[in-house]
Design a protein around this motif. Sequence first.
Motif, PDB file in Angstrom:
ATOM      1  N   ARG A   6       0.844  -1.209   0.000  1.00  0.00           N
ATOM      2  CA  ARG A   6       0.000   0.000   0.000  1.00  0.00           C
ATOM      3  C   ARG A   6       0.874   1.251   0.000  1.00  0.00           C
ATOM      4  O   ARG A   6       0.582   2.224  -0.705  1.00  0.00           O
ATOM      5  N   TRP A   7       1.933   1.215   0.811  1.00  0.00           N
ATOM      6  CA  TRP A   7       2.875   2.337   0.831  1.00  0.00           C
ATOM      7  C   TRP A   7       3.516   2.535  -0.541  1.00  0.00           C
ATOM      8  O   TRP A   7       3.686   3.673  -0.998  1.00  0.00           O
ATOM      9  N   ALA A  14       9.905  -1.653  -1.871  1.00  0.00           N
ATOM     10  CA  ALA A  14      10.106  -2.790  -2.776  1.00  0.00           C
ATOM     11  C   ALA A  14      11.137  -3.754  -2.201  1.00  0.00           C
ATOM     12  O   ALA A  14      10.946  -4.985  -2.234  1.00  0.00           O
ATOM     13  N   ALA A  15      12.231  -3.204  -1.657  1.00  0.00           N
ATOM     14  CA  ALA A  15      13.255  -4.061  -1.055  1.00  0.00           C
ATOM     15  C   ALA A  15      12.716  -4.784   0.171  1.00  0.00           C
ATOM     16  O   ALA A  15      13.016  -5.963   0.400  1.00  0.00           O
ATOM     17  N   ALA A  16      11.897  -4.087   0.976  1.00  0.00           N
ATOM     18  CA  ALA A  16      11.323  -4.697   2.180  1.00  0.00           C
ATOM     19  C   ALA A  16      10.383  -5.841   1.819  1.00  0.00           C
ATOM     20  O   ALA A  16      10.418  -6.913   2.442  1.00  0.00           O
ATOM     21  N   GLY A  76       9.347 -11.179   2.012  1.00  0.00           N
ATOM     22  CA  GLY A  76       8.594 -12.177   1.258  1.00  0.00           C
ATOM     23  C   GLY A  76       9.348 -13.482   1.057  1.00  0.00           C
ATOM     24  O   GLY A  76       8.745 -14.564   1.072  1.00  0.00           O
ATOM     25  N   VAL A  77      10.677 -13.397   0.868  1.00  0.00           N
ATOM     26  CA  VAL A  77      11.480 -14.612   0.681  1.00  0.00           C
ATOM     27  C   VAL A  77      12.057 -15.116   2.000  1.00  0.00           C
ATOM     28  O   VAL A  77      12.928 -15.985   2.007  1.00  0.00           O
ATOM     29  N   TRP A  83      12.688  -3.967   8.959  1.00  0.00           N
ATOM     30  CA  TRP A  83      12.435  -2.995   7.892  1.00  0.00           C
ATOM     31  C   TRP A  83      11.487  -1.878   8.359  1.00  0.00           C
ATOM     32  O   TRP A  83      10.391  -1.731   7.825  1.00  0.00           O
ATOM     33  N   PRO A  84      11.888  -1.078   9.355  1.00  0.00           N
ATOM     34  CA  PRO A  84      11.063   0.088   9.693  1.00  0.00           C
ATOM     35  C   PRO A  84      11.086   1.103   8.564  1.00  0.00           C
ATOM     36  O   PRO A  84      11.941   1.038   7.673  1.00  0.00           O
TER      37      PRO A  84
END
Length: 426
Positions: free
Chosen positions: A139-140, A196-198, A203-204, A212-213
């Motif tokens: 969403r962000w 995207a990196a978070a 996800g993996v 990941w704040p």
Amino acid sequence: MDVLFLAIRVLILIFAAVNFKSMSWRLISCSIVIALLAADMMVACTGSGTADYSFGATLGAGVLQSVRFLLLVRPLEEYRHESDKVPAHQLPFIRRFIWVVKLIHSPRGIGFSFKAENSVVPVDSRHRTRASFIASRLRWLLSHYLLWDAATLYMRCNPALLSGASFTSQGYIMQCLNVAVVFCKYYAYLTCIHCAAAVLAVGVNLNEPQAWPQPFGHWKDAYTIRKFWGKVWHQMLRHHLTLFGPHRPKRNPWDPVSTEHSSASKLREREPWATSYRRLCYAFVCSAFVHVCGDVVLQLGVWSNLSSTSASKAMDAPNVIGHSAPYFLLQPVGVLVEDAVMEVGKRLGLKEGTWTRMVGYVWVVAFTSFVLPFSLDAFSNTLRVGRRPGEGMADRTTLIEAMADRVFGVQLVPLMLSWFPGVTES
């Protein structure tokens, strides 16, 4: 990112994992990395002015990172990760290498003993499961992409930004708005990359959501220049920029700490103002250096683009090297002014409240809109002169513009062009 840059990153990891004890070897390893970064700076032309500047600043940050981890600090001995069972320097080389990889990719020290607790905004408790975290960051990603798209559309339609006129050429209100849009664009761009990196890392199952704040602090804290940089904007570079100190006394991360003693000592400990201000000045000198590296790569890219058509055009190109520096070097002056005003206010019995914070927000906006246009004007003019055909903002259709045309049949660009005031000569 080119192959040389990736090789340099691996070399930093190897040197840090080797953990040289001799200062001579640490100096040699740091010098090798910096020399390679300088060589990469000379050949790092991407063909895009904005990409050249960003990559140059990344190389500048790499110089500070090398000085920090290879020369001034021995991270394997001075830092500790929350999952460590034994000191990292006692691990086999491969595990030390993996440990350093985690360290290098955690610039704010998330999970490490050097984390700045008072500036990092923790992940919301509602988003600490993997699924809820990924959904929140997606969403962000969407909302900040739309913010970036809106800022791009604004810059595409503003005649001052398209024509190369000064950011100050449309009056003071538009000057403030133009500066705010530039900040919004880069804030949204960096947030999208971080999200995207978070999503990928969580996800993996590479990291937990707590690692990941959000990349920036709360904007409500930006009511002084000091807090704007320290708590909101400079989080990713905070430790690199303060590497020259003055540093607080170091503590072995493996020494036992009494919670009661620690909290009591923090209450008693107040750092002298002069020490804090000196660290702040050093930090902005380092920040100026990082962005001047961006200037250098941008200038080299412009010369390369123009020399491909005419050598004389390359010689006549505007000089942008050093134009980023004044904005950052003037920040300590702003902090000095606001510290003096706040001290006077305290002596007059004024207390911090809603109205003082509102005054603070106005002060931060006014100061930024006053000192930033010089750097933005030089950057904008250099991009305009040195860009290749098809690179300009006017050649890109934004998502917002395409959706407005498809859904509502509205041509946004002609409509928005009528909203902007004319450009006046400065």
